[in-house]
Design an enzyme around this catalytic site. Structure first.
Site, PDB file in Angstrom:
ATOM      1  N   HIS A  19       3.323 -23.691 -67.101  1.00 49.71           N
ATOM      2  CA  HIS A  19       2.736 -24.607 -67.662  1.00 49.71           C
ATOM      3  C   HIS A  19       1.374 -25.631 -66.995  1.00 49.71           C
ATOM      4  CE1 HIS A  19       3.728 -26.857 -71.636  1.00 49.71           C
ATOM      5  NE2 HIS A  19       3.797 -27.730 -71.119  1.00 49.71           N
ATOM      6  N   TYR A  64       1.277 -36.291 -67.053  1.00 53.19           N
ATOM      7  CA  TYR A  64       2.508 -35.304 -67.797  1.00 53.19           C
ATOM      8  C   TYR A  64       1.968 -34.620 -68.891  1.00 53.19           C
ATOM      9  CZ  TYR A  64       5.407 -36.666 -64.375  1.00 53.19           C
ATOM     10  OH  TYR A  64       5.445 -37.325 -63.095  1.00 53.19           O
ATOM     11  N   ASN A  66       2.615 -33.679 -72.337  1.00 52.99           N
ATOM     12  CA  ASN A  66       2.916 -34.444 -73.863  1.00 52.99           C
ATOM     13  C   ASN A  66       1.738 -35.812 -73.875  1.00 52.99           C
ATOM     14  OD1 ASN A  66       4.735 -32.419 -73.515  1.00 52.99           O
ATOM     15  ND2 ASN A  66       6.618 -33.926 -73.829  1.00 52.99           N
TER      16      ASN A  66
END
Length: 189
Positions: A19, A64, A66
């Site tokens: 990610h 982060y 999101n």
């Protein structure tokens, strides 16, 4: 000024995970062009410098994945820039590991970081460099997969892709994104 954003998750435990392909690309650009990405502003680590004479801002949101759009929107507002002034580099499950795909716009395609950017920028029209990380084997959770590191067998491929993403960003400082896209999308692995 051109803004180059790499998406990822902050912290040591996420450092070399799938990610964090976007963060890896920013680190590569930082190393190659001598632009330290150490200033803590806009809920991000940022670094200003020049690539081939063009002023650039490198950004690694620290919100982060999101919530990445919150940080990116703050950057654009502060510098009075528009989404057309940025490119975002991020991981893509639908591309084989190590492959790149450049796009001028598009949907989130299930990527929560891009979903957040679309929400906070109010548009899908921003440039993207997708770094392939492949899909997990059947039965394995996607969230577990993207938060794990690349196996040894894939590390050379991902490093090559990250290096190509950095080269694409450098080319964008002197050429249209369409030309950059046509060049890098035509490269065969």
């Amino acid at each position: 000024m051109k803004v180059i954003i790499g998406l990822g998750n902050p912290g040591k435990k996420y450092e070399d995970t799938r990610h964090n392909a976007g963060f890896m690309a920013i680190d590569k650009i930082s190393d190659k062009w001598g632009i330290p990405v150490t200033q803590n502003k806009f809920r991000a680590l940022v670094g200003e410098g020049r690539i081939e004479g063009e002023k650039v801002l490198l950004v690694k949101p620290q919100t982060y994945m999101n919530l990445s759009g919150e940080s990116v929107a703050e950057v654009l507002k502060f510098y009075k820039l528009i989404p057309d002034d940025l490119v975002v580099i991020y991981d893509d499950l639908d591309l084989p590991t190590g492959h790149l795909r450049l796009r001028e716009k598009g949907s989130a395609g299930g990527h929560n970081g891009i979903k957040s950017m679309i929400q906070h920028l109010g548009t899908q029209e921003f440039k993207r460099i997708k770094v392939g990380i492949s899909r997990p084997e059947p039965g394995r959770s996607v969230s577990d997969y993207v938060l794990n590191t690349f196996p040894v067998a894939e590390r050379a491929d991902i490093q090559e892709a990250v290096s190509l993403a950095a080269d694409a960003c450098a080319m964008w400082t002197r050429e249209s994104f369409l030309k950059v896209m046509n060049h890098f999308n035509s490269l065969k692995k």
